[in-house]
Structure formats: structure tokens, C-alpha cells
Motif scaffolding. Structure first.
Motif, PDB file in Angstrom:
ATOM      1  N   CYS A 141     -13.339  -4.475  -3.638  1.00  0.00           N
ATOM      2  CA  CYS A 141     -12.071  -3.828  -3.365  1.00  0.00           C
ATOM      3  C   CYS A 141     -11.102  -4.643  -2.526  1.00  0.00           C
ATOM      4  O   CYS A 141      -9.910  -4.522  -2.649  1.00  0.00           O
ATOM      5  N   ALA A 142     -11.603  -5.454  -1.656  1.00  0.00           N
ATOM      6  CA  ALA A 142     -10.703  -6.178  -0.772  1.00  0.00           C
ATOM      7  C   ALA A 142     -10.860  -7.680  -0.976  1.00  0.00           C
ATOM      8  O   ALA A 142     -11.969  -8.198  -0.993  1.00  0.00           O
ATOM      9  N   THR A 143      -9.755  -8.358  -1.142  1.00  0.00           N
ATOM     10  CA  THR A 143      -9.790  -9.802  -1.284  1.00  0.00           C
ATOM     11  C   THR A 143      -8.804 -10.382  -0.291  1.00  0.00           C
ATOM     12  O   THR A 143      -7.659  -9.947  -0.231  1.00  0.00           O
ATOM     13  N   GLN A 156       0.804  -1.229   0.000  1.00  0.00           N
ATOM     14  CA  GLN A 156       0.000   0.000   0.000  1.00  0.00           C
ATOM     15  C   GLN A 156       0.830   1.268   0.000  1.00  0.00           C
ATOM     16  O   GLN A 156       0.406   2.289  -0.531  1.00  0.00           O
ATOM     17  N   TYR A 157       2.004   1.197   0.585  1.00  0.00           N
ATOM     18  CA  TYR A 157       2.817   2.402   0.620  1.00  0.00           C
ATOM     19  C   TYR A 157       3.280   2.756  -0.782  1.00  0.00           C
ATOM     20  O   TYR A 157       3.227   3.909  -1.197  1.00  0.00           O
ATOM     21  N   VAL A 158       3.725   1.734  -1.471  1.00  0.00           N
ATOM     22  CA  VAL A 158       4.137   1.964  -2.856  1.00  0.00           C
ATOM     23  C   VAL A 158       2.938   2.461  -3.661  1.00  0.00           C
ATOM     24  O   VAL A 158       3.059   3.367  -4.484  1.00  0.00           O
ATOM     25  N   THR A 159       1.788   1.879  -3.407  1.00  0.00           N
ATOM     26  CA  THR A 159       0.586   2.309  -4.113  1.00  0.00           C
ATOM     27  C   THR A 159       0.304   3.789  -3.862  1.00  0.00           C
ATOM     28  O   THR A 159      -0.005   4.539  -4.789  1.00  0.00           O
ATOM     29  N   MET A 160       0.455   4.189  -2.620  1.00  0.00           N
ATOM     30  CA  MET A 160       0.221   5.601  -2.304  1.00  0.00           C
ATOM     31  C   MET A 160       1.176   6.497  -3.071  1.00  0.00           C
ATOM     32  O   MET A 160       0.782   7.503  -3.656  1.00  0.00           O
ATOM     33  N   GLN A 161       2.427   6.114  -3.051  1.00  0.00           N
ATOM     34  CA  GLN A 161       3.434   6.891  -3.765  1.00  0.00           C
ATOM     35  C   GLN A 161       3.117   6.932  -5.256  1.00  0.00           C
ATOM     36  O   GLN A 161       3.238   7.959  -5.911  1.00  0.00           O
ATOM     37  N   TYR A 162       2.736   5.796  -5.756  1.00  0.00           N
ATOM     38  CA  TYR A 162       2.412   5.698  -7.174  1.00  0.00           C
ATOM     39  C   TYR A 162       1.264   6.627  -7.524  1.00  0.00           C
ATOM     40  O   TYR A 162       1.314   7.397  -8.478  1.00  0.00           O
ATOM     41  N   PRO A 197      -6.530   3.242   3.470  1.00  0.00           N
ATOM     42  CA  PRO A 197      -7.666   3.565   2.617  1.00  0.00           C
ATOM     43  C   PRO A 197      -7.574   2.789   1.305  1.00  0.00           C
ATOM     44  O   PRO A 197      -6.534   2.759   0.681  1.00  0.00           O
ATOM     45  N   ALA A 198      -8.628   2.144   0.951  1.00  0.00           N
ATOM     46  CA  ALA A 198      -8.604   1.270  -0.214  1.00  0.00           C
ATOM     47  C   ALA A 198      -8.724   2.078  -1.504  1.00  0.00           C
ATOM     48  O   ALA A 198      -9.736   2.079  -2.170  1.00  0.00           O
ATOM     49  N   ALA A 199      -7.658   2.778  -1.835  1.00  0.00           N
ATOM     50  CA  ALA A 199      -7.673   3.619  -3.030  1.00  0.00           C
ATOM     51  C   ALA A 199      -7.771   2.771  -4.284  1.00  0.00           C
ATOM     52  O   ALA A 199      -8.369   3.162  -5.266  1.00  0.00           O
ATOM     53  N   VAL A 200      -7.152   1.623  -4.241  1.00  0.00           N
ATOM     54  CA  VAL A 200      -7.232   0.698  -5.366  1.00  0.00           C
ATOM     55  C   VAL A 200      -7.566  -0.676  -4.801  1.00  0.00           C
ATOM     56  O   VAL A 200      -7.336  -0.925  -3.626  1.00  0.00           O
ATOM     57  N   PRO A 201      -8.093  -1.559  -5.639  1.00  0.00           N
ATOM     58  CA  PRO A 201      -8.415  -2.891  -5.135  1.00  0.00           C
ATOM     59  C   PRO A 201      -7.167  -3.531  -4.556  1.00  0.00           C
ATOM     60  O   PRO A 201      -6.087  -3.373  -5.100  1.00  0.00           O
TER      61      PRO A 201
END
Lengths: 354, 354
Positions: free
Chosen positions: A335-337, A116-122, A146-150
Motif C-alpha cells: 500500500c505504501a511506496t 489524499q484529500y482528493v482521493t478521499m473526496q473521490y 488512512p491508506a484507503a488506496v495504494p
DNA sequence: CTGAAAGCGCTAACAA
DNA sequence: TTGTTAGCGCTTTCAG
């Protein structure tokens, strides 16, 4: 390079006929079709993937943007992805360097990010302006994320509870937790451990918590050596799990903790911890039981073999790809699996009740 | 998706002007150029790599077709490649599955294959009909290998000699060699060892050779368990270096070898060997000196820290990319490139002369 | 200095 | 059932 034009010329037809014949679409005279396929074969024709991608506006390629290729967990994840991608006619690529700037140069339809951290940065740096379906393969690091992306994650809350239950069944009540983060970190391992220790075992959670971070150790010199503790925000730095595990062993001994079992954040830490605690005079599992999280194969090479909570990485990888593809195909996806964990029983936990 | 057409419309010019402005090629009015760049920026325009690839007939992407991503040596190699590729405006991809059939689907300009055997297979199955510049990153496995494609290898003949000289300087003469292959295998490590033992040290090479293969061990049950020993031709099977190292320790003891030092085919074997030989009662380096080949970081986690002959994997990776790119650019390249090795002195070799 | 046009290899809609 | 045509996003030549 052989193109459809060449085949068309040879067969005395137009390119569209060749295209239809080769793609099994639309009408083509049976005889001609055979002929065309034969010629294509003779000429050793290979469709140009670039031309096809341009025309179809999709590449059939997916990327796993891994954080750390040295960690075999990620490689296992990747293998799960490869398999699932292959089944669906996709190619699974991997890139080991977290340099977001290359992403727009890549010919891909979607990305799997490693946490998720990388996702946030991305999202921060690229995602806003550059849309490309993204999915996160999360370890379950932060339950309030926060589930910004699945995202697809190992169900580590439930898993950690299971691990603790397993330890309790073996007679353990004083179970220390070793993690590289703070007491207040919201990862589900810590969360579950706090819950279980407090309400199920009614033990002191402050006492049995060993966070190997500068905050938890009050700026102990030994923890300040780690690169990841020096900088605040750089998620590119690989974490020193192994070394932190060793440091944890020192601290465990210094504090003379009376825990009968230690649950560690991951197998790497567990291996470092075990190696060092043995050196300090403890015998595993006679004096102290050890349990890791990850279920890596290398745990077998430890002595005794490491008992661990297995994250089913291949299944997780496959799930990531499934979900990413279904997003690409316009299907909705929740969103969440969560992928369940497994207790991997080996030799490092002693049954105190026997 | 924003295209150059959109920018052209906004700026009130034609696409070609936009193209020239953005590419810094040809003549464009200075004012307009500025304007165009501004608009591109505002619109967050990203050139479509697929369209560019189609038009330019090159993708600026390279692939490292690795054999085994679990082996950190390969990852280091890959990191060397990434860096060099980046410098030259290329993207370095990696694929962990040796499935040649996907290659024609990939949008790449060239391939780096992981060793000569894979290269042979590749040439056999794909290369004949599908031309794509190829380069081999060889460990120096087989000195008689026909140089079908340019190869970059670690100079392991010279390196092994250096390693043996290093051991001799420390007073060792009876130096065993542990390899996973046969006595007659033509890899340069074995070759150099034979030469040095025979002509420099004048020792019995049959006696001190420990080949952990079914041939060398005359179909010993214990070696027949390994997958790679069961099949003859499948180079896809990862090799069990670690386990073979452990078996070598058993055999070393059984034969009561009087060697004072053991040189091992690679660090993985060395780690397996060391771990097991310690269990069998030997102390390292007091009773027996150990030297690996590869120079992996994990050697530091062994006790004592493993002395090794370091293959400069990053440099090798960079060289592979350099050569591949110069082939792509039509420059001629000599077929064989050797990367020197380094003695990585740590703690597992004892100086007998002190 | 600019823009129309052709073309990279392929597909798909449409007319024949 | 077939071929012509336009177009995917881009570059480059060449006439203006």
C-alpha cells in the motif's frame, strides 16, 4: 475507415485470419500472413482502439487527475508517468479540471489522483459505486492518512530530517519553518521539523514556527484574504504559496526572529519569501539562509539560486504508473511506496562554520 | 459492471425499452420508464462510454496536443478549451508529449494542435493517411503560413500595432524589438513592429532589432548554447525564452542602444530581460520601459509589474473548441479566426510626456 | 408501445 | 490452418 473486413475481402480470407495475422496470434499460413500485412499496410489500416477496448474490456489508457497544471511539479510528475506508461504500452492522459462527474465518461483503466484529500473526496463521491483502480500520488502531506488506496509518496519525513541535518552541518541551529498550515497539521515536513528542532537541536518549536494560516495567525487580516482560507473544505482552490511566502517574510521581520535559516514548505513559498525578505533589507544567504522543498527548476532563477530538498517527481510519477499497472494486472501491491529525496545544493544556504 | 441488460432483467422488459427510457427516445410506457430509471439509479448504472462510442462512431472526446505544459499560456488555453468543451458535452483531454504515433490509439473525435509547425509535421507524418478533424491554435507566428487546416490565432499584427501605439502615446519613439528569431522571420509581431517603426515612427529598424538567434547574432558563442539553435528542424525542443531574454539584456547594453522602450516577443523573454538589465544597472521604467506580449499572470510578480499585450488565451481556447466541434458536426467553418488582444497596463512603461 | 434482430470493429472458442 | 459463430454494451429499425 479501413477495417479488418476490407483487408479480408482483398486477401480473400476471413476476418479471423486477418486478425490472427495482424495480432501474431494463432496459426496463419506464412504466405497469407505476409500478404495480409502487405495489404494492411497499403490500405493504411489502423486498428480501431474503441472496438478493441470494448472487446478486451480494457482501454490501455490511464489518467492523471491533476490538481493544478500551473504547478510545474505536477507536470514533471506527469512526464515521469508518460514515460513509464509508454514503456508498458499504455497511454497517459491528463485532465486538469477536478470534476469527478466526467470520470465515468472517460475511457480509462485506472486513475492517479494528486493527493489524499482528493482521493478521499473521490472515494466519497464516485469511488464507492464506481470501481476503477486508483492510486494516490501523495506529497506526504499527512502521516496519519488512512491508506484507503495504494499511495506513492515522497519520503518527506526522512527528507526533511536530511535537510535539517544539512543545515545543522552548516552551523545552523535556529531554523524557522514556514508552512501554509497549522502548528498541529500532521504533514511530515512539520512533523519532522518539530522532532528535529526539539530533540536534536533543543530549540523552541513554537517560537520558530511560522504557519501562514488563519489559525496560526489568529485571524490576521492579511491571511484572511486568501481564497483557500475563506472556505473550509474546498480542495479545488489552488493555494497561494507564493503570496503566503511573501506574507511570511513580513511576519518574520515583525517578530524579529533570530533564526539563521528558514526551511520553507515548498519552493514556491521559498521564492515568494526570499523576494520579499530581500526587499525588507535582509541579504540571502549572508543574513539569512533559505531552503525550499521540491527542487523545482525555477529555483535556479532566484537570486541567489535556491537550495532545496528535491522531490524526485519523475521517479514518483513512474512509480505511480508501475503500481497502477500491476494492480490492473492483478498483481498484489503493497500500500505504501516511498520515493527518496535529494539535497539540491545551490546558493541560498550559508556555511556559518567557515 | 451493470449493463442495460441487468436493468432489463430486473424490470422485466427488453434492453431496447431500457435504452429508450434512459435516452429519452422513442416510446416507452410512462410507468415503466419511471421504474427503469429507478432501477438504473439503484443499481448505480453507468453507460459504458466505449460501447456507446463504438455504436455511435464518435467518442465525444477532443484532444489538445500541447507542445509545452510548462508554459502557463498553454494551460490557460487549455482551460478555455475545457470550459467550452464541457458546455457542448465533450471531454477535453490533453497530452503533453508530441509523439504522433500515439494518436491513432487515442479515442478522440478531433485534435487541436499547438501551432502551424506542429500542424505541418502532423500532416506530413499522420494526417495524410489518418483523417481526424484538426484545428490549429496559432500564436500568429507566421503570416505566410498556408492554411492547410482551420486556424485560430491571436490577432498579433493588430495587437502589436496597438502596443506600439500605446508606447508612442507615452512618448516613446525609439522602440527596440527583442525576439528569439531572425530579422526576416515572418511572424506578425516582427512584421508589425517593422512596419510601425519604419512608416509611423520613421526609425531605423536594423538598429533597434535584437534577434536572439544564431543568424541575427552571427553565430555569437552565447546563442549557440541554446538547444533550439543547434538543431534545425526539431520543433519538439522547448525554447529558452527566459535565458534568451537575459542574453538580450547583455547585448542591449553592449550595443549601448538608445531605445527608451523595449517590446519583447513574449512575457517570458520580458521577465528574463528585465531581471538581467536591472542587474546591469538600468532602472525600469525610469531608464527603460519594458513591454511584453502574452499577458501572463506571472508578469505581476516582476518588479515593476510587467505591462504586456494580453493574448486572450481562454477565449482562444474556447474558439478552437467551437470551431472543431462545428467541423465535427459538418458545419462549414471559415479557415482563419482571429482573437483580439488587449493592452494590459501595469507598471513597466513610463510616460515620457509627463 | 414493445422486443427481436442487426450491426458498430474486433477477438476467441470451436468446428471443420 | 481456416472459417463460422458468439459476444463485448449499446442503438435503432422494423415487425408485431
Amino acid at each position: 475507415m479501413v477495417t479488418r473486413k476490407d483487408i479480408a475481402n482483398r486477401a480473400g480470407v476471413s476476418v479471423s485470419v486477418v486478425s490472427r495475422a495482424l495480432n501474431n496470434s494463432g496459426y496463419v499460413n506464412k504466405e497469407k500472413k505476409k500478404e495480409i500485412i502487405k495489404i494492411a499496410d497499403e490500405l493504411n489500416y489502423r486498428p480501431n482502439p474503441i472496438a478493441m477496448s470494448l472487446q478486451q474490456q480494457k482501454t490501455k489508457q490511464l489518467l492523471y487527475y491533476s490538481k493544478d497544471l500551473y504547478n510545474s511539479f505536477n507536470i514533471e510528475l506527469y512526464e515521469g508517468m508518460i514515460e513509464e506508461a509508454e514503456k508498458n504500452g499504455y497511454v497517459m492522459l491528463i485532465n486538469g479540471r477536478l470534476n469527478f462527474d466526467v470520470i465515468p465518461h472517460l475511457m480509462i483503466d485506472g486513475i492517479i489522483l494528486p493527493n489524499q484529500y482528493v482521493t478521499m473526496q473521490y472515494l466519497d463521491r464516485i469511488g464507492k459505486n464506481y470501481h476503477l483502480p486508483v492510486v494516490t500520488a501523495s506529497y506526504g502531506d499527512d502521516i496519519y492518512f488512512p491508506a484507503a488506496v495504494p499511495f506513492i509518496e515522497s519520503d518527506l519525513f526522512k527528507g526533511t530530517i536530511n535537510a535539517l541535518e544539512y543545515l545543522r552541518e552548516k552551523g545552523h541551529r535556529k531554523i524557522a519553518l514556514v508552512t501554509p498550515y497549522n502548528f498541529t497539521a500532521n504533514n511530515s515536513r512539520t512533523y519532522a521539523w518539530k522532532y528535529f528542532m526539539q530533540y536534536e537541536l533543543e530549540e523552541n518549536i513554537e517560537k520558530y514556527f511560522l504557519g501562514i494560516s488563519k489559525e496560526s495567525l489568529h485571524n490576521d487580516q492579511r491571511v484572511l484574504c486568501f481564497e483557500e482560507e475563506k472556505s473550509e473544505n474546498d480542495f479545488d482552490i489552488p493555494e497561494s504559496f507564493y503570496e503566503k511566502g511573501m506574507l511570511a517574510a513580513d511576519i518574520f521581520k515583525e517578530r524579529q526572529l533570530d533564526a539563521t535559516a528558514v526551511l520553507l514548505f515548498n519552493d514556491e513559498m521559498a521564492i515568494g519569501f526570499s523576494k520579499h525578505i530581500k526587499k525588507l533589507g535582509y541579504t540571502i544567504p549572508e543574513d539569512l539562509s533559505i531552503m525550499g522543498i521540491d527542487g523545482l527548476e525555477i529555483g535556479q532563477y532566484m537570486e541567489p539560486k535556491l537550495t532545496s530538498l528535491e522531490i524526485q517527481s519523475r521517479i514518483m510519477g513512474a512509480k505511480c504508473v508501475q503500481i497502477l499497472i500491476s494492480i490492473l494486472e492483478g498483481k498484489k501491491e503493497k500500500c505504501a511506496t516511498y520515493v527518496p529525496t535529494l539535497i539540491l545544493e545551490r546558493e541560498s544556504v550559508k556555511n556559518l562554520l567557515e
